[in-house]
Design an enzyme around this catalytic site. Structure first.
Site, short mmCIF file in Angstrom:
data_model
loop_
_atom_site.label_atom_id
_atom_site.label_comp_id
_atom_site.label_asym_id
_atom_site.label_seq_id
_atom_site.Cartn_x
_atom_site.Cartn_y
_atom_site.Cartn_z
N ARG A 107 31.80 -31.42 13.17
CA ARG A 107 30.74 -32.39 13.64
C ARG A 107 29.64 -32.28 12.49
O ARG A 107 29.10 -32.99 12.15
CB ARG A 107 29.94 -31.90 14.77
CG ARG A 107 29.17 -33.17 15.59
CD ARG A 107 28.86 -32.95 16.73
NE ARG A 107 28.16 -31.85 17.04
CZ ARG A 107 27.80 -31.28 18.24
NH1 ARG A 107 28.38 -31.96 19.58
NH2 ARG A 107 27.25 -30.47 18.44
N LYS A 150 24.52 -35.34 14.03
CA LYS A 150 23.34 -34.38 14.41
C LYS A 150 22.23 -34.27 13.38
O LYS A 150 22.55 -33.33 12.71
CB LYS A 150 24.01 -33.18 15.07
CG LYS A 150 23.11 -32.78 16.22
CD LYS A 150 24.17 -31.44 16.81
CE LYS A 150 23.12 -30.63 17.93
NZ LYS A 150 23.02 -31.61 19.21
#
Ligand SMILES: *Cc1c(COP(=O)(O)O)cnc(C)c1O
Length: 341
Positions: free
Chosen positions: A82, A184
């Site tokens: 991620r 993120k």
């Protein structure tokens, strides 16, 4: 190894400086080897890209002690992946995924005395992050970066018992269509601060954000994905390109299907149908699942049958199964727990 003298049970979710942190620098097109250091302070140019243009991304995960006394980290390979995806979207260099996992395990090992004991409910929160550090005034990506990992012990999430949340449908948006909601990045959090402060002022625990395009579909809260349980026991999670792919949510969907034999669905969820669900929860690393008791949409209250006192029965089963896997009481799927040795 002697544990620090910390009142694990009564720790909150705050920053506490621990002994070591990992730092690797990117310069002239390459990452250095990185090292564990003692200094918790960072010195940088007043014109650092991160300070002026918010070029920063992060991850969040936990280390904890299992029932049989191992210190483990839950699925760090997915955090590595991620962060790599966040890097690409932010025009930042990728920190190699295997080195990411290595850095996380090393940092936990170096702060082993801060890993709370089994049964305390507390964990060692791990924060990997990366930011542009050289001076940039004309808008462009930085040329130099730091990748860092620090840890901080945090207390049990459900201190004093489970309390279902009351959330409101927000008039603010979290993420634009085709924007950065799926990565993120610190910038997503910066713009959510006003919405969360005003939600708290009005007595709500969280904001439910809708899709910014049509404002008819459920996205997520500021830091957690939604799970809904239908009246006939199906697990439903909203599908959207602007939702951050929660590792906890993905793990719960797997557990629902493979461990509990439940039907699962990732699909668009309209605000209009939320009233028909039996249970609702928020998933993320911090709580695993926090039950939602009530959603308020501009004065209209949606109250879930599971009520304001406890987790709904299906939410509870999902919670118990995933935390059982994490704590080593239930056999984990291959590769989910990385042991620190
Ligand atoms: C980090 C985060 C989550 C939760 O992800 P986990 O991997 O489960 O911790 C959900 N939504 C947003 C916006 C997040 O930043």
């Amino acid at each position: 190894m002697e544990k620090k003298n910390i009142d694990w049970q009564n720790l909150g979710f705050g920053y506490m400086k621990t002994d070591k942190r990992f730092v690797s620098s990117y310069k002239d097109g390459a990452w250095d080897d990185g090292a564990l250091i003692d200094d918790d302070m960072i010195t940088m140019s007043e014109c650092a890209c991160v300070l002026q243009y918010a070029q920063t991304i992060f991850e969040g995960m936990k280390a904890y002690t299992t029932e049989d006394g191992r210190i483990v980290v839950f699925r760090p390979d997915l955090n590595a992946e991620r962060l790599a995806n966040s890097s690409k979207r932010m025009e930042m260099p990728v920190y190699p995924e295997d080195k990411f996992v290595e850095a996380v395990l090393k940092t936990v090992k170096a702060n082993e005395s801060y890993v709370p004991p089994y049964g305390s409910g507390a964990t060692l929160y791990i924060r990997p992050y990366m930011f542009g550090i050289n001076p940039v005034i004309g808008v462009k990506p930085a040329d130099e970066y730091q990748f860092r990992v620090f840890t901080t012990p945090v207390g049990p999430y459900f201190k004093g018992g489970v309390k279902p949340l009351t959330i409101r449908v927000s008039d603010f948006d979290r993420a634009a269509p085709h924007g950065t909601g799926h990565i993120k990045a610190g910038l997503n959090y910066a713009m959510s601060l006003h919405a969360i402060v005003s939600a708290h002022e009005e007595g709500y625990d969280e904001n439910m954000y809708l899709d910014a395009g049509s404002r008819t579909k459920v996205e997520e809260t500021g830091g957690a994905n939604f799970l809904f349980i239908t009246k006939d026991g199906k697990v439903v999670t909203p599908k959207s390109n602007s939702i951050l792919p929660s590792i906890t949510r993905r793990s719960l969907m797997y557990v629902a299907k493979e461990y509990l034999g439940m039907e699962t669905e990732e699909r668009e969820v309209y605000l209009d149908e939320v009233k028909d669900f039996a249970e609702c929860g928020l998933c993320g690393t911090a709580a695993v699942i926090s039950p939602v008791g009530k959603i308020v949409d501009h004065g209209r209250e949606i109250c879930f049958p599971s009520g304001m006192n406890d987790m709904g029965p299906v939410t509870k089963k999902l919670y118990d199964t995933l935390t059982g896997i994490q704590m080593g009481r239930i056999e984990a799927p291959e590769g989910w727990l990385r042991t620190i040795d």
